[in-house]
Design an enzyme around this catalytic site. Structure first.
Site, PDB file in Angstrom:
ATOM      1  N   GLY A 228       0.779  -1.241   0.000  1.00 18.05           N
ATOM      2  CA  GLY A 228       0.000   0.000   0.000  1.00 18.05           C
ATOM      3  C   GLY A 228       0.805   1.281   0.000  1.00 18.05           C
ATOM      4  O   GLY A 228       0.206   2.361  -0.013  1.00 18.05           O
ATOM      5  N   PRO A 270       5.045  -4.367  -0.699  1.00 22.91           N
ATOM      6  CA  PRO A 270       4.650  -3.318  -1.638  1.00 22.91           C
ATOM      7  C   PRO A 270       4.743  -3.778  -3.092  1.00 22.91           C
ATOM      8  O   PRO A 270       5.581  -4.622  -3.440  1.00 22.91           O
ATOM      9  CB  PRO A 270       5.693  -2.224  -1.377  1.00 22.91           C
ATOM     10  CG  PRO A 270       6.913  -2.980  -0.947  1.00 22.91           C
ATOM     11  CD  PRO A 270       6.405  -4.185  -0.188  1.00 22.91           C
ATOM     12  N   CYS A 339     -13.684   1.973 -28.277  1.00 26.67           N
ATOM     13  CA  CYS A 339     -14.995   2.451 -28.663  1.00 26.67           C
ATOM     14  C   CYS A 339     -15.913   2.647 -27.450  1.00 26.67           C
ATOM     15  O   CYS A 339     -16.936   1.981 -27.309  1.00 26.67           O
ATOM     16  CB  CYS A 339     -15.601   1.445 -29.639  1.00 26.67           C
ATOM     17  SG  CYS A 339     -16.991   2.121 -30.502  1.00 26.67           S
ATOM     18  N   GLU A 340     -15.499   3.518 -26.533  1.00 28.75           N
ATOM     19  CA  GLU A 340     -16.309   3.888 -25.370  1.00 28.75           C
ATOM     20  C   GLU A 340     -15.953   5.326 -25.025  1.00 28.75           C
ATOM     21  O   GLU A 340     -14.764   5.690 -25.051  1.00 28.75           O
ATOM     22  CB  GLU A 340     -15.995   3.000 -24.147  1.00 28.75           C
ATOM     23  CG  GLU A 340     -16.510   1.593 -24.281  1.00 28.75           C
ATOM     24  CD  GLU A 340     -16.660   0.877 -22.938  1.00 28.75           C
ATOM     25  OE1 GLU A 340     -16.902   1.541 -21.917  1.00 28.75           O
ATOM     26  OE2 GLU A 340     -16.547  -0.353 -22.944  1.00 28.75           O
ATOM     27  N   TYR A 368       0.427  -1.818 -12.174  1.00 28.43           N
ATOM     28  CA  TYR A 368      -0.997  -1.929 -12.535  1.00 28.43           C
ATOM     29  C   TYR A 368      -1.287  -1.302 -13.895  1.00 28.43           C
ATOM     30  O   TYR A 368      -2.358  -0.755 -14.123  1.00 28.43           O
ATOM     31  CB  TYR A 368      -1.885  -1.321 -11.434  1.00 28.43           C
ATOM     32  CG  TYR A 368      -1.567  -1.886 -10.067  1.00 28.43           C
ATOM     33  CD1 TYR A 368      -1.863  -3.217  -9.773  1.00 28.43           C
ATOM     34  CD2 TYR A 368      -0.942  -1.112  -9.089  1.00 28.43           C
ATOM     35  CE1 TYR A 368      -1.545  -3.754  -8.533  1.00 28.43           C
ATOM     36  CE2 TYR A 368      -0.622  -1.652  -7.843  1.00 28.43           C
ATOM     37  CZ  TYR A 368      -0.926  -2.968  -7.575  1.00 28.43           C
ATOM     38  OH  TYR A 368      -0.610  -3.500  -6.351  1.00 28.43           O
TER      39      TYR A 368
END
Ligand code: LLP
Length: 424
Positions: A228, A270, A339-340, A368
């Protein structure tokens, strides 16, 4: 407004990134080995007189080349799936250095973990019971829920009262009873309160809860405080004061050691802090579009490659590495090619006037980024390039061509025959 975030926020020279973008094409994730190593070494220096060991949270970036680098710095691994366990084992990691925090695991995964000999960290009484029944006389760890809430977004806050993770604190005596019934030794206690901690006091509070809760564990050998540790994503944001945190935590950990007879190791695990700032996503602008109120820079990547902005409204600095001097500043929305309409990588960013063909560096995407990437809209995943400590550029994942991408889909789905002849 500043016509580009300062180039000093890039982990390497912008010309080097430009050269990689030109040679490898885009989209491409670039990682800087020397920075990953420096960051591992920094963490390892934090608690010089305490039995603290570091585990890297593999979910942040699981490219095997990256894992090897971190392993070389003396880290073990925090894994959260049987697949991550297998990945670390395949890289030659000693099972004793693999910590497997299960979360709704299947029996097959449990048996796999037990056979592999990794440290199994159990997060529910039901799973604890099935593990004890299957492996009486063995050992494991338990994950608890300390009811301390933190994280950069509600979706990554794991310690709060309503979280699905961990065993309730009031059920620890029940957990020890179940284990005792089967002669299973609970060797460790673990919690992870959230990712991207906002208030350092919360980790200190969590440490306190775990130290206290460990009192009832007779066979205690370790306490794992989870991950974290946050990183700054905005160039003018102050970094988390690691040294101060280590100072405060050290006092408490030393006091604990002085009062316990058990030889205890402390773990931190971490992910983001280790690899986040060492990664850049390179993308190329192909469209500049004035929609009246907003001007969009259209790129060749999107939330399929970097989900964080769409999922958490996360902010990543974006730098135009082709045009960074002497141009008028403009405000742009940086759009992906998915396509959004939620496919935005940055909103209202001040950049030098940009044109099709320019390359953009999306910063702090080493954690991430690629691990959360998908092939939505059937697009290929980005390439990955490592800038080695010796300064070479090494491909650590090839980007598939559109043709290979479609060919692989047919292979994976078993539909290899010519479609035309099969249409009714
Ligand atoms: N340990 C456990 C049990 C975890 O669940 C996590 C992250 C970590 C350690 C490492 O946390 P870190 O040090 O990287 O903050 N996709 C989100 C982050 C989700 C993290 C989930 N668990 C993001 O992009 O911000």
């Amino acid at each position: 407004m500043q016509p580009n975030p300062p180039l000093s926020i890039l982990p390497v020279d912008s010309d080097r990134l430009l050269a990689i973008a030109q040679k490898w094409g885009t989209p491409t994730y670039v990682y800087v080995e020397s920075l990953i190593r420096q960051r591992c070494q920094k963490l390892k220096s934090l608690f010089p007189d305490l039995p603290v060991s570091w585990l890297y949270a593999v979910k942040a970036n699981d490219n095997p080349h990256i894992i090897r680098i971190i392993s070389g710095e003396g880290f073990g691994f925090d894994t959260v799936s049987y697949e991550e366990v297998l990945l670390c084992l395949k890289l030659g990691t000693d099972p004793k250095d693999i910590f497997y925090t299960e979360n709704n695991m299947t029996d097959a995964e449990m048996h796999g973990a037990a056979k592999a000999g990794v440290i199994l960290n159990v997060g529910s009484l039901g799973r604890l019971r099935s593990f004890c029944e299957a492996y009486p006389g063995s050992e494991c760890s338990i994950r608890v829920k300390p009811d301390i809430s933190d994280g950069h977004h509600a979706k990554v806050d794991t310690g709060n009262q309503d979280s699905k993770f961990g065993i309730r604190l009031d059920l620890i005596p029940e957990a020890t009873r179940i284990a005792a019934d089967f002669g299973v030794r609970i060797r460790g206690i673990h919690a992870h309160i959230g990712s991207g901690i906002q208030e350092p006091e919360n980790i200190l509070a969590e440490i306190e809860v775990l130290l206290k809760s460990s009192a009832g564990l007779q066979d205690l050998a370790f306490i794992n405080f989870g991950g974290g540790i946050p990183i700054p994503y905005r160039h003018d944001e102050a970094p988390f004061d690691l040294d101060r945190f280590a100072d405060l935590a050290s006092g408490r950990l030393k006091a604990f050691i002085a009062t316990t007879e058990k030889p205890v190791t402390f773990f931190f695990e971490p992910g983001r802090w280790v690899v986040g700032p060492a990664g850049i996503l390179l993308t190329q602008v192909n469209t500049v579009k004035d929609q009246g109120r907003k001007v969009f820079l259209g790129t060749d990547t999107g939330f399929n490659h970097l989900l964080r902005p769409a999922l958490y409204d996360a902010y990543h600095e974006v730098v135009n590495i082709s045009e960074h001097t002497g141009k008028t500043s403009r405000t742009y929305h940086i759009a992906g090619n998915i396509c959004e309409s939620g496919d935005m990588l940055g909103l209202d960013r001040a950049l030098p006037e940009s044109s099709p063909g320019d390359y953009l560096a999306i910063c702090d995407t080493g954690a991430y980024g690629m691990t959360m990437a998908s092939q939505y809209n059937r697009r290929a995943l980005p390439a990955e390039v490592l800038i080695t400590s010796k300064g070479y550029h090494k491909t650590i994942r090839k980007r598939k061509t559109p043709e290979e991408t479609v060919k692989d889909l047919f292979k994976e789905t078993g539909l290899t025959a010519a479609l035309k002849s099969e249409t009714p």
